[in-house]
Structure formats: structure tokens, C-alpha cells
Design a protein around this motif. Structure first.
Motif, PDB file in Angstrom:
ATOM      1  N   ALA A   1     -48.340 -41.724   1.292  1.00  0.00           N
ATOM      2  CA  ALA A   1     -49.281 -43.365   0.678  1.00  0.00           C
ATOM      3  C   ALA A   1     -48.585 -43.968   1.315  1.00  0.00           C
ATOM      4  CB  ALA A   1     -49.123 -42.725  -0.791  1.00  0.00           C
ATOM      5  N   GLY A   2     -47.482 -44.436   2.263  1.00  0.00           N
ATOM      6  CA  GLY A   2     -46.856 -45.088   1.894  1.00  0.00           C
ATOM      7  C   GLY A   2     -45.922 -46.638   1.675  1.00  0.00           C
ATOM      8  N   ILE A   3     -45.284 -45.670   0.279  1.00  0.00           N
ATOM      9  CA  ILE A   3     -44.637 -46.433  -0.791  1.00  0.00           C
ATOM     10  C   ILE A   3     -43.530 -45.546  -0.692  1.00  0.00           C
ATOM     11  CG2 ILE A   3     -44.052 -46.542  -2.828  1.00  0.00           C
ATOM     12  CD1 ILE A   3     -47.179 -46.017  -3.497  1.00  0.00           C
ATOM     13  N   MET A   4     -42.196 -46.855  -0.021  1.00  0.00           N
ATOM     14  CA  MET A   4     -40.876 -46.502   0.750  1.00  0.00           C
ATOM     15  C   MET A   4     -40.774 -47.463  -0.938  1.00  0.00           C
ATOM     16  SD  MET A   4     -41.752 -45.329   2.889  1.00  0.00           S
ATOM     17  CE  MET A   4     -43.206 -45.456   4.300  1.00  0.00           C
ATOM     18  N   ASP A   5     -40.893 -47.947  -1.768  1.00  0.00           N
ATOM     19  CA  ASP A   5     -39.982 -48.318  -2.612  1.00  0.00           C
ATOM     20  C   ASP A   5     -40.081 -47.827  -3.803  1.00  0.00           C
ATOM     21  OD1 ASP A   5     -38.210 -50.716  -1.480  1.00  0.00           O
ATOM     22  OD2 ASP A   5     -39.836 -51.306  -0.760  1.00  0.00           O
ATOM     23  N   PHE A   6     -40.026 -46.637  -4.656  1.00  0.00           N
ATOM     24  CA  PHE A   6     -39.695 -46.197  -6.053  1.00  0.00           C
ATOM     25  C   PHE A   6     -38.484 -45.684  -6.144  1.00  0.00           C
ATOM     26  CE2 PHE A   6     -40.031 -43.084  -2.217  1.00  0.00           C
ATOM     27  CZ  PHE A   6     -39.399 -41.957  -2.675  1.00  0.00           C
ATOM     28  N   ARG A   7     -38.736 -44.946  -7.771  1.00  0.00           N
ATOM     29  CA  ARG A   7     -37.582 -44.510  -8.922  1.00  0.00           C
ATOM     30  C   ARG A   7     -38.079 -43.849  -9.527  1.00  0.00           C
ATOM     31  NH1 ARG A   7     -35.161 -50.565 -10.264  1.00  0.00           N
ATOM     32  NH2 ARG A   7     -36.962 -51.007 -11.634  1.00  0.00           N
ATOM     33  N   VAL A   8     -37.681 -42.983 -10.295  1.00  0.00           N
ATOM     34  CA  VAL A   8     -38.240 -42.189 -11.215  1.00  0.00           C
ATOM     35  C   VAL A   8     -36.801 -41.751 -12.765  1.00  0.00           C
ATOM     36  CG1 VAL A   8     -38.963 -40.037 -12.223  1.00  0.00           C
ATOM     37  CG2 VAL A   8     -39.760 -40.596  -9.871  1.00  0.00           C
ATOM     38  N   LYS A   9     -37.767 -42.116 -13.588  1.00  0.00           N
ATOM     39  CA  LYS A   9     -36.223 -42.454 -14.517  1.00  0.00           C
ATOM     40  C   LYS A   9     -36.950 -41.277 -15.447  1.00  0.00           C
ATOM     41  CE  LYS A   9     -35.248 -47.420 -14.651  1.00  0.00           C
ATOM     42  NZ  LYS A   9     -36.487 -48.234 -16.000  1.00  0.00           N
ATOM     43  N   GLY A  10     -35.891 -40.674 -16.135  1.00  0.00           N
ATOM     44  CA  GLY A  10     -36.594 -39.374 -16.917  1.00  0.00           C
ATOM     45  C   GLY A  10     -36.891 -40.193 -18.569  1.00  0.00           C
ATOM     46  N   ALA A  11     -36.593 -39.261 -19.587  1.00  0.00           N
ATOM     47  CA  ALA A  11     -37.459 -39.239 -21.215  1.00  0.00           C
ATOM     48  C   ALA A  11     -35.860 -40.713 -21.065  1.00  0.00           C
ATOM     49  CB  ALA A  11     -37.237 -39.030 -21.634  1.00  0.00           C
ATOM     50  N   SER A  12     -34.587 -40.489 -21.238  1.00  0.00           N
ATOM     51  CA  SER A  12     -33.430 -41.074 -21.489  1.00  0.00           C
ATOM     52  C   SER A  12     -33.703 -42.767 -21.042  1.00  0.00           C
ATOM     53  CB  SER A  12     -32.970 -40.092 -21.572  1.00  0.00           C
ATOM     54  OG  SER A  12     -31.821 -39.719 -20.801  1.00  0.00           O
ATOM     55  N   GLY A  13     -34.342 -43.196 -19.499  1.00  0.00           N
ATOM     56  CA  GLY A  13     -34.057 -43.930 -18.952  1.00  0.00           C
ATOM     57  C   GLY A  13     -32.790 -43.543 -17.841  1.00  0.00           C
ATOM     58  N   ARG A  14     -32.687 -41.649 -17.570  1.00  0.00           N
ATOM     59  CA  ARG A  14     -31.905 -42.124 -16.278  1.00  0.00           C
ATOM     60  C   ARG A  14     -32.188 -42.441 -15.628  1.00  0.00           C
ATOM     61  NH1 ARG A  14     -30.240 -37.107 -14.637  1.00  0.00           N
ATOM     62  NH2 ARG A  14     -31.193 -35.725 -16.121  1.00  0.00           N
ATOM     63  N   LEU A  15     -31.597 -42.567 -14.044  1.00  0.00           N
ATOM     64  CA  LEU A  15     -32.160 -42.642 -13.269  1.00  0.00           C
ATOM     65  C   LEU A  15     -32.563 -40.988 -12.221  1.00  0.00           C
ATOM     66  CD1 LEU A  15     -34.533 -44.959 -11.040  1.00  0.00           C
ATOM     67  CD2 LEU A  15     -31.180 -44.866  -9.934  1.00  0.00           C
ATOM     68  N   LEU A  16     -33.005 -40.779 -12.074  1.00  0.00           N
ATOM     69  CA  LEU A  16     -33.313 -39.660 -11.385  1.00  0.00           C
ATOM     70  C   LEU A  16     -33.686 -39.362  -9.643  1.00  0.00           C
ATOM     71  CD1 LEU A  16     -36.116 -37.080 -13.578  1.00  0.00           C
ATOM     72  CD2 LEU A  16     -33.475 -37.617 -13.601  1.00  0.00           C
ATOM     73  N   LEU A  17     -34.853 -40.449  -9.385  1.00  0.00           N
ATOM     74  CA  LEU A  17     -34.585 -40.826  -7.980  1.00  0.00           C
ATOM     75  C   LEU A  17     -34.842 -42.018  -7.984  1.00  0.00           C
ATOM     76  CD1 LEU A  17     -36.203 -39.364  -5.365  1.00  0.00           C
ATOM     77  CD2 LEU A  17     -37.867 -39.450  -6.445  1.00  0.00           C
ATOM     78  N   ASN A  18     -33.781 -42.192  -6.449  1.00  0.00           N
ATOM     79  CA  ASN A  18     -34.325 -44.306  -6.515  1.00  0.00           C
ATOM     80  C   ASN A  18     -34.441 -43.862  -5.242  1.00  0.00           C
ATOM     81  OD1 ASN A  18     -34.066 -46.083  -7.003  1.00  0.00           O
ATOM     82  ND2 ASN A  18     -31.764 -46.879  -6.512  1.00  0.00           N
ATOM     83  N   GLU A  19     -35.117 -45.157  -4.208  1.00  0.00           N
ATOM     84  CA  GLU A  19     -35.548 -44.723  -3.181  1.00  0.00           C
ATOM     85  C   GLU A  19     -35.965 -46.296  -2.600  1.00  0.00           C
ATOM     86  OE1 GLU A  19     -37.489 -43.498   1.179  1.00  0.00           O
ATOM     87  OE2 GLU A  19     -36.820 -41.701  -0.238  1.00  0.00           O
ATOM     88  N   GLY A  20     -35.343 -47.379  -1.954  1.00  0.00           N
ATOM     89  CA  GLY A  20     -35.358 -48.711  -1.872  1.00  0.00           C
ATOM     90  C   GLY A  20     -35.191 -49.344  -2.746  1.00  0.00           C
TER      91      GLY A  20
END
Length: 198
Positions: free
Chosen positions: A79-98
Motif C-alpha cells: 500500500a506504499g506505507i513504509m513507517d508502521f508498528r504493531v503493538k500487542g494488547a499490553s502495549g508490547r511492540l510486536l512489529l516496527n519498521e521505519g
């Protein structure tokens, strides 16, 4: 000693009125036109980002959040989105890019699962630097998470330079035509008869 007061005379005053009114009217119309074009472009980008977030959220609901990580990264890149992150329910970082710019900004849209904020920008500051999107993710086993990503607005800022240039040229040409015609009809309809009367 008497100081001679500067007076435009009736002709000068009428011409000055035409010039000021024309420039003010066309300038305001041009400014509003630029802001409408800018806001339309920003809200189109918000709509696109919202669709991406909802598609990913729907896909994640069908499987555990950990398994969905493999899907989220390529989908966002596509989709052309290069800066993103995914946090779990507790706020723990699961995925981070850019780099996700999530500073304080103006909230442009919010609902139960999606929040969109504009970083920078405003009425007299242009489109802004980026949009910050935060979407709630849910999974089939009840684990929740948050998808956060940035959408740059540099493309809108670049295209608005061309729009501003067009409006400036349009306003200049329009002002010259209106002022010229105004002076011509003023001289013919008002100034000429007054001089004859004198």
C-alpha cells in the motif's frame, strides 16, 4: 504655514476603490480555493489510509495476531506505507519498521476503531508533514492489538505549489482585466459626464 493635504480626487478615489475591492475579492477567493483543494487532497489520503487499516483489521480477525504479523508487513508495503508498528494488547511492540511520527496533532477523524491525526499543517501552515493513523486490531482468539502508521503528505505539499502558482497567475490576470474594465466604464459612465457638466 499651511500643509497641503494630499487628495486623490473623485476619479482617484473611485479607481482606488475598484483596485482594493478587486484584489481583496480575488485574493480571498484564491485563498479559499487553495485551502479547499488542499483539504480535499488530505481527506482523500485519510480515506485511503482508513481503507488500508480496515482491510488489515478484518484480515487479522480471521487468525491469531502472532500469525497475522506475516501478512501485515507485506500488505502495508504494498500500500506504499513504509513507517508502521504493531503493538500487542499490553502495549508490547510486536512489529516496527521505519519511523512513525505520532506527535501531538490535530485530530481529523475518529471512531471506535480508527483515529487519524494530522502532524503539522493548518489553515495558514499548509497540508502538514504527515498523517498518524491508529487502528484497533482484534483476532479470532480475542487478543487485541494496535496498528499505527504514518502517511507522508509531502506529495500534497509539492502539488500545492503548482496550484498556488496557477491561482496567483489567474488572480493577477483576472485583477488586471477587472480593474481595466472598471476604469474604462467608470471613465465613460461617470467621469466623462461629470467633466462635461463642469
Amino acid at each position: 504655514l499651511r500643509i497641503k493635504r494630499f487628495s486623490l480626487g473623485i476619479r482617484g478615489q473611485l479607481i482606488a476603490g475598484i483596485v482594493v475591492t478587486t484584489i481583496a475579492g480575488i485574493g480571498l477567493t484564491g485563498l479559499l480555493g487553495i485551502k479547499i483543494a488542499e483539504n480535499t487532497a488530505v481527506y482523500a489520503r485519510i480515506s485511503e489510509a482508513g481503507h488500508v487499516a480496515r482491510i488489515i483489521s478484518t484480515a487479522v480477525r480471521q487468525q491469531p495476531l502472532d500469525d497475522a504479523m506475516r501478512f501485515i508487513q507485506p500488505a502495508l508495503r504494498e500500500a506504499g506505507i513504509m513507517d508502521f508498528r504493531v503493538k500487542g494488547a499490553s502495549g508490547r511492540l510486536l512489529l516496527n519498521e521505519g519511523t512513525v511520527s505520532d506527535g501531538d496533532g490535530e485530530t481529523l477523524y475518529t471512531d471506535a476503531s480508527l483515529t487519524v491525526r494530522r502532524i503539522g499543517g493548518g489553515w495558514f501552515k499548509g497540508a502538514g508533514q504527515s498523517l498518524f493513523i491508529s487502528a484497533q486490531l482484534g483476532s479470532i482468539i480475542g487478543r487485541t492489538g494496535t496498528l499505527e502508521f504514518s502517511v507522508p503528505l509531502s506529495e500534497i505539499r509539492s502539488s500545492m505549489i503548482g496550484v498556488r502558482r496557477f491561482f496567483t497567475v489567474y488572480a493577477l490576470i483576472d485583477s488586471i482585466i477587472i480593474i481595466g474594465l472598471g476604469i474604462y466604464f467608470l471613465s465613460r459612465s461617470v467621469i466623462g459626464p461629470v467633466r462635461k457638466l463642469e
